[in-house]
Scaffold this motif. Structure first.
Motif, PDB file in Angstrom:
ATOM      1  N   CYS A 196     -17.944 -56.917  -9.960  1.00 50.04           N
ATOM      2  CA  CYS A 196     -18.105 -57.486  -8.383  1.00 50.04           C
ATOM      3  C   CYS A 196     -18.382 -56.367  -7.524  1.00 50.04           C
ATOM      4  O   CYS A 196     -19.242 -56.314  -6.205  1.00 50.04           O
ATOM      5  CB  CYS A 196     -17.132 -58.638  -7.765  1.00 50.04           C
ATOM      6  SG  CYS A 196     -16.874 -60.297  -8.830  1.00 50.04           S
ATOM      7  N   TRP A 197     -17.670 -55.693  -7.683  1.00 50.93           N
ATOM      8  CA  TRP A 197     -18.039 -54.358  -6.719  1.00 50.93           C
ATOM      9  C   TRP A 197     -17.725 -52.953  -7.058  1.00 50.93           C
ATOM     10  O   TRP A 197     -17.928 -51.463  -6.673  1.00 50.93           O
ATOM     11  CB  TRP A 197     -16.650 -54.367  -5.797  1.00 50.93           C
ATOM     12  CG  TRP A 197     -15.443 -54.263  -6.924  1.00 50.93           C
ATOM     13  CD1 TRP A 197     -14.254 -54.620  -8.010  1.00 50.93           C
ATOM     14  CD2 TRP A 197     -14.376 -51.983  -6.839  1.00 50.93           C
ATOM     15  NE1 TRP A 197     -13.299 -54.305  -7.926  1.00 50.93           N
ATOM     16  CE2 TRP A 197     -13.643 -53.051  -7.591  1.00 50.93           C
ATOM     17  CE3 TRP A 197     -14.844 -51.229  -5.631  1.00 50.93           C
ATOM     18  CZ2 TRP A 197     -13.220 -51.889  -7.906  1.00 50.93           C
ATOM     19  CZ3 TRP A 197     -13.977 -50.556  -5.761  1.00 50.93           C
ATOM     20  CH2 TRP A 197     -13.153 -50.280  -6.950  1.00 50.93           C
ATOM     21  N   MET A 204     -23.633 -52.875  -9.574  1.00 53.21           N
ATOM     22  CA  MET A 204     -23.399 -52.191  -8.505  1.00 53.21           C
ATOM     23  C   MET A 204     -24.513 -51.326  -8.231  1.00 53.21           C
ATOM     24  O   MET A 204     -25.541 -51.421  -7.294  1.00 53.21           O
ATOM     25  CB  MET A 204     -21.997 -52.154  -7.649  1.00 53.21           C
ATOM     26  CG  MET A 204     -21.888 -51.832  -6.371  1.00 53.21           C
ATOM     27  SD  MET A 204     -22.327 -53.202  -5.509  1.00 53.21           S
ATOM     28  CE  MET A 204     -20.876 -53.861  -5.167  1.00 53.21           C
ATOM     29  N   TRP A 216     -23.444 -48.905  -0.784  1.00 50.79           N
ATOM     30  CA  TRP A 216     -22.531 -49.303  -1.758  1.00 50.79           C
ATOM     31  C   TRP A 216     -21.143 -49.643  -0.708  1.00 50.79           C
ATOM     32  O   TRP A 216     -20.783 -50.213  -0.356  1.00 50.79           O
ATOM     33  CB  TRP A 216     -21.434 -48.134  -2.550  1.00 50.79           C
ATOM     34  CG  TRP A 216     -20.613 -49.090  -3.056  1.00 50.79           C
ATOM     35  CD1 TRP A 216     -19.698 -49.229  -4.052  1.00 50.79           C
ATOM     36  CD2 TRP A 216     -19.015 -48.705  -3.259  1.00 50.79           C
ATOM     37  NE1 TRP A 216     -19.027 -49.622  -5.028  1.00 50.79           N
ATOM     38  CE2 TRP A 216     -18.075 -49.157  -3.934  1.00 50.79           C
ATOM     39  CE3 TRP A 216     -18.367 -47.320  -2.125  1.00 50.79           C
ATOM     40  CZ2 TRP A 216     -16.403 -49.121  -3.991  1.00 50.79           C
ATOM     41  CZ3 TRP A 216     -16.938 -47.104  -2.395  1.00 50.79           C
ATOM     42  CH2 TRP A 216     -16.349 -47.727  -3.017  1.00 50.79           C
ATOM     43  N   ALA A 220     -18.909 -53.002   0.157  1.00 47.73           N
ATOM     44  CA  ALA A 220     -17.949 -53.219  -1.157  1.00 47.73           C
ATOM     45  C   ALA A 220     -16.474 -53.711  -0.624  1.00 47.73           C
ATOM     46  O   ALA A 220     -15.686 -54.066  -1.098  1.00 47.73           O
ATOM     47  CB  ALA A 220     -17.017 -51.511  -0.469  1.00 47.73           C
ATOM     48  N   CYS A 223     -17.393 -57.230  -1.218  1.00 50.85           N
ATOM     49  CA  CYS A 223     -17.213 -57.646  -2.866  1.00 50.85           C
ATOM     50  C   CYS A 223     -15.778 -57.016  -3.619  1.00 50.85           C
ATOM     51  O   CYS A 223     -15.672 -57.767  -4.831  1.00 50.85           O
ATOM     52  CB  CYS A 223     -18.235 -56.419  -3.647  1.00 50.85           C
ATOM     53  SG  CYS A 223     -20.571 -56.572  -3.575  1.00 50.85           S
ATOM     54  N   VAL A 224     -15.009 -56.820  -3.141  1.00 48.16           N
ATOM     55  CA  VAL A 224     -13.858 -56.429  -3.748  1.00 48.16           C
ATOM     56  C   VAL A 224     -13.029 -57.329  -3.075  1.00 48.16           C
ATOM     57  O   VAL A 224     -12.008 -58.330  -4.717  1.00 48.16           O
ATOM     58  CB  VAL A 224     -12.762 -54.949  -2.530  1.00 48.16           C
ATOM     59  CG1 VAL A 224     -11.385 -55.640  -2.803  1.00 48.16           C
ATOM     60  CG2 VAL A 224     -12.925 -53.873  -3.246  1.00 48.16           C
ATOM     61  N   ALA A 418     -23.009 -59.732  -2.671  1.00 44.07           N
ATOM     62  CA  ALA A 418     -21.674 -60.326  -3.373  1.00 44.07           C
ATOM     63  C   ALA A 418     -22.144 -61.113  -4.428  1.00 44.07           C
ATOM     64  O   ALA A 418     -21.375 -62.084  -4.694  1.00 44.07           O
ATOM     65  CB  ALA A 418     -21.334 -60.813  -1.577  1.00 44.07           C
ATOM     66  N   THR A 421     -24.080 -59.838  -7.488  1.00 45.82           N
ATOM     67  CA  THR A 421     -22.937 -58.955  -8.594  1.00 45.82           C
ATOM     68  C   THR A 421     -22.046 -60.422  -8.551  1.00 45.82           C
ATOM     69  O   THR A 421     -21.182 -60.509 -10.179  1.00 45.82           O
ATOM     70  CB  THR A 421     -22.344 -57.722  -8.041  1.00 45.82           C
ATOM     71  OG1 THR A 421     -21.209 -58.753  -6.313  1.00 45.82           O
ATOM     72  CG2 THR A 421     -22.968 -57.004  -7.282  1.00 45.82           C
TER      73      THR A 421
END
Length: 478
Positions: A196-197, A204, A216, A220, A223-224, A418, A421
């Motif tokens: 995902c991140w 990514m 990124w 970030a 996505c985290v 998002a 990923t």
């Protein structure tokens, strides 16, 4: 990544041609690093040329199924040359896209090689696998995530082997079967959440390359949060569907090791690499992918240099020997992965170039679709194509360029990234063709279908719904 690990061993010296061939992917990596820092297109051309040479040298020694990708790539090139006057530029772009993937894979293979020789890293894995039932799922999910940031799918091989080792002495067959399944599922989901991140992952690196306006640093945090949602949902489902055993498990002694002490080698390594990547990105302005490709191999060499070495062996000569062994022995053993990854990136890039006018000629206008429908659909389409055997690299590279840009759709790039990923991560837990599922199936002694949809079918339905709501919220709130 949607490929099966090479079955070649990693001991003994490869024949001379294979040893020399290992220099080609390393040359691809060096050229792509130079391209990232100089933006001189000559380096992109050289990287593409070295990639093509790599495919030509490795192709005779890979599985027939992977040769099909080479044939498809060659066919698309001919089709482009015959039908499009601007085919040269598109082909060079596709070569550069494939070269970037090969370069990243080679860089990450270097740090994985160094990690597998570290006693401290192996001790971390054993500590996680020894946790008592109440903490084991959480420990292995977190461990799968942390190890996955560095080792990619090698984290499943490492932690999964240690998990299988810890259950091998269990006398109760029912308990042993449930325990290995839950341990492998925890590792799978922890690894998949990195997709995902992670700035070190293909998901990514490729997504921010093909989504206009994405970087990124700007995606970030959302996505985290996707990754945290994946891990938390996996834990909740494991607790809800915890099996009821016919015979209570025997009592276990509590694990006395301290978490921070046991995990210190891994946490220090992650801190050094991630902080180093961010520092390079901020100080030089180079994209995160360029920072990763340049920093990670350097970190691997330094790590090898400080590892214990045979008595009487100089540090410099020991390090040089390990580096040369990686280049001449280990890199050629990844030939199947290198060919598949390059061709997936090449086919996806050139295929989308050829497919776009055909889609337009049929009157299909994705811009007429509601943006929220598009981003939610991506979450489900990527894992669905994984069930059909399509590499996520190929699926994303082929489909995403056909979509309107985030600016055109009126949504933030983070929402589209998002979605992509997140769908990629779901494919990593369920596709029977991904390396992560194949390794889990082997260690769990079940079929890839069972280790994918069988173990994670409910998970992907629940997680897909949660991610769908999450990307809709991102699109509406950011």
């Amino acid at each position: 990544m949607n490929h099966q690990p090479s079955t070649a061993g990693t001991t003994g010296h490869a024949p001379l041609p294979a040893s020399l061939a290992g220099l080609l992917p390393v040359s691809v990596m060096l050229c792509m690093i130079a391209l990232e820092y100089t933006q001189a297109h000559i380096f992109g051309g050289l990287a593409g040329a070295f990639s093509v040479l790599s495919v030509m040298v490795f192709a005779p020694r890979i599985q027939t199924s992977r040769l099909a990708f080479v044939a498809i790539g060659a066919g698309l090139t001919v089709w482009a040359a015959v039908t499009r006057p601007d085919w040269t530029e598109a082909t060079l772009t596709a070569l550069e896209r494939g070269a970037m993937i090969v370069a990243l894979f080679t860089a990450l293979s270097a740090i994985r090689n160094a990690a597998m020789g570290s006693a401290g890293i192996l001790a971390c894995g054993r500590f996680l696998a020894r946790q008592p039932p109440g903490l084991r799922y959480t420990a292995l999910t977190i461990g799968g995530h942390l190890f996955g940031l560095i080792l990619l799918y090698g984290s499943i091989s490492l932690l999964g082997s240690l998990a299988a080792e810890s259950t091998a002495k269990e006398a109760d067959a029912e308990l042993r079967r449930h325990r290995i399944r839950r341990m492998m599922v925890a590792i799978q989901r922890g690894f998949a959440s990195t997709l995902c991140w992670s700035p070190l992952g293909f998901s990514m690196a490729i997504t921010i390359t093909i989504v206009p306006g994405a970087s990124w640093s700007s995606v970030a945090i959302p996505c985290v949060i996707s990754a945290v949602l994946m891990m938390a949902t996996g834990w909740a489902l494991d607790a809800i569907f915890k099996p009821r055993l016919a015979t209570p498990p025997p009592p276990r002694l509590p694990e006395t090791g301290r978490w921070l002490v046991q995990l210190r080698p891994l946490l220090v390594l992650l801190a050094v690499i991630i902080s180093g990547v961010l520092a390079l990105h901020l100080l030089t302005g180079v994209e995160v992918i360029g920072a990763v490709m340049s920093l990670v191999p350097a970190a691997a060499i330094l790590w090898i240099a400080i590892q214990p070495r045979p008595r009487g062996t100089g540090r410099m000569s020991w390090t040089a020997d390990r580096v040369m062994l990686f280049v001449t022995r280990d890199v050629p053993h990844y030939r199947g992965e290198i060919v598949l990854l390059f061709m997936a990136g090449f086919i996806g890039s050139l295929g989308s170039f050829l497919l776009l006018p055909l889609v337009q000629a049929q009157g299909l206008d994705f811009g007429a679709l509601p943006p929220l429908l598009i981003i939610v659909s991506i979450i489900w389409i990527v894992p669905l194509t994984g069930q059909l055997g399509m590499n996520p690299i190929l699926a994303v590279s082929l489909l995403v360029p056909l979509l309107p840009s985030p600016e055109t759709m009126g949504i933030p790039p983070a929402a589209l990234v998002a979605a992509i990923t997140g769908g990629w991560a779901l494919a990593g837990t369920t596709s029977p063709f991904t390396a992560s599922v194949l390794i889990a199936a082997t260690l769990g002694r079940v079929t890839p279908r069972e280790a994918g949809i069988g173990w994670n079918g409910v998970y992907i339905l629940v997680m897909g719904a949660i991610l769908s709501l999450w990307v809709v919220a991102l699109a509406m709130l950011l």
